[in-house]
Motif scaffolding. Sequence first.
Motif, PDB file in Angstrom:
ATOM      1  N   GLU A  31       0.347  24.856  27.979  1.00 27.90           N
ATOM      2  CA  GLU A  31      -0.651  24.159  27.166  1.00 27.90           C
ATOM      3  C   GLU A  31      -1.738  25.123  26.703  1.00 27.90           C
ATOM      4  O   GLU A  31      -2.151  25.101  25.539  1.00 27.90           O
ATOM      5  CB  GLU A  31      -1.260  23.002  27.953  1.00 27.90           C
ATOM      6  CG  GLU A  31      -2.230  22.168  27.123  1.00 27.90           C
ATOM      7  CD  GLU A  31      -2.773  20.981  27.898  1.00 27.90           C
ATOM      8  OE1 GLU A  31      -3.555  20.204  27.319  1.00 27.90           O
ATOM      9  OE2 GLU A  31      -2.409  20.827  29.095  1.00 27.90           O
ATOM     10  N   ASP A  51       3.285  16.663  26.446  1.00 24.70           N
ATOM     11  CA  ASP A  51       2.233  15.650  26.470  1.00 24.70           C
ATOM     12  C   ASP A  51       2.533  14.639  27.584  1.00 24.70           C
ATOM     13  O   ASP A  51       3.697  14.238  27.773  1.00 24.70           O
ATOM     14  CB  ASP A  51       2.164  14.944  25.118  1.00 24.70           C
ATOM     15  CG  ASP A  51       0.983  14.005  25.024  1.00 24.70           C
ATOM     16  OD1 ASP A  51      -0.143  14.485  24.805  1.00 24.70           O
ATOM     17  OD2 ASP A  51       1.191  12.779  25.184  1.00 24.70           O
ATOM     18  N   PRO A  52       1.528  14.219  28.340  1.00 24.53           N
ATOM     19  CA  PRO A  52       1.790  13.287  29.454  1.00 24.53           C
ATOM     20  C   PRO A  52       2.448  11.988  29.029  1.00 24.53           C
ATOM     21  O   PRO A  52       3.207  11.390  29.806  1.00 24.53           O
ATOM     22  CB  PRO A  52       0.386  13.049  30.038  1.00 24.53           C
ATOM     23  CG  PRO A  52      -0.396  14.257  29.652  1.00 24.53           C
ATOM     24  CD  PRO A  52       0.127  14.674  28.320  1.00 24.53           C
ATOM     25  N   ASP A  53       2.192  11.523  27.809  1.00 22.60           N
ATOM     26  CA  ASP A  53       2.802  10.274  27.361  1.00 22.60           C
ATOM     27  C   ASP A  53       4.285  10.436  27.057  1.00 22.60           C
ATOM     28  O   ASP A  53       5.038   9.450  27.068  1.00 22.60           O
ATOM     29  CB  ASP A  53       2.075   9.758  26.112  1.00 22.60           C
ATOM     30  CG  ASP A  53       0.627   9.401  26.407  1.00 22.60           C
ATOM     31  OD1 ASP A  53       0.331   9.088  27.580  1.00 22.60           O
ATOM     32  OD2 ASP A  53      -0.197   9.446  25.472  1.00 22.60           O
ATOM     33  N   SER A  76       6.274  13.706  28.061  1.00 23.15           N
ATOM     34  CA  SER A  76       6.714  14.409  29.269  1.00 23.15           C
ATOM     35  C   SER A  76       8.236  14.570  29.313  1.00 23.15           C
ATOM     36  O   SER A  76       8.920  14.064  30.194  1.00 23.15           O
ATOM     37  CB  SER A  76       6.230  13.657  30.517  1.00 23.15           C
ATOM     38  OG  SER A  76       6.534  14.390  31.692  1.00 23.15           O
TER      39      SER A  76
END
Length: 287
Positions: free
Chosen positions: A67, A180-182, A184
């Motif tokens: 990131e 992105d965590p959403d 992943s």
Amino acid sequence: MPTFPRRRTPGAPKAPRFSRLKRFGRRADRVEGERGRGIYLLPNAFTTAALFCGFYAIVMAMNQRFEHACWAVFIAMILDGLDGRVARLTNTQSEFGAQYDSLSDMVSFGAAPALVLYEWSLRGLGKLGWIAAFVYCAGAALRLARFNTNIQVVDKRFFQGLPSPAAAALVVGFIMMMIDPDISVSARQVDWVSWGIAVFAGMTMVSNVPFYSFKDVNFRKSVPFIVVFLIALGFALVAIDPPKVLWPIFVIYGLSGYVVFALRRAKGKPVSIIPTDDEPLDESERR
């Protein structure tokens, strides 16, 4: 044989002291009124900052902090867009700055995205993985070299091939959206997609496909009030979720060149961006 001092002719002008030393000094080589050769600080400071961001991205990729590496490449894009404009505004363009900018672009938008993508997902593909990363890196190098040699003859409204900052955004933007965590998504699940993006970006950079450069946009011209509102709305949309908003924008730009190429071919227009009247570009567009 002894020598004797020569007698000066009466009325002859007296030679200045240390004249032989001054003959070989720096002041003797400089023409009256000519400025000394130096390096302008302000635009090259932006270029150095972009170079640092590219190097920082490589270090972060080696430490598996992808990131940070991706954001460093995006910051390098912003700095790369500022150095040339600062040079033109302050009238500090130079050949050194143009060449230094190309070398910085090679690190920030050539080597750094290739290494970040390889460390993230292409490593698991073995030889095919590093070959795809090399295709991207070589494409960036060839694209920058062609840009430097053809800058005086190409149409400034278009880029010949995908610009290296846009290609880098296409690569690192994909990584940012996948991590992105959403979303992943594991890198192993999209390793072949990464391979295709690297090869596509590398080949498009060395192609003759025209991409709009936005250099003919006049920022000093008055615009309707709604344009300012749309710009503010665009910033707000990007701020909501940058990874999910930025990458589709760069995908659209990466495909826009092929749309322009197809439309020109369908209308029977020449697809080459080299003007037929051989008009050279303005020197202010050199940097």
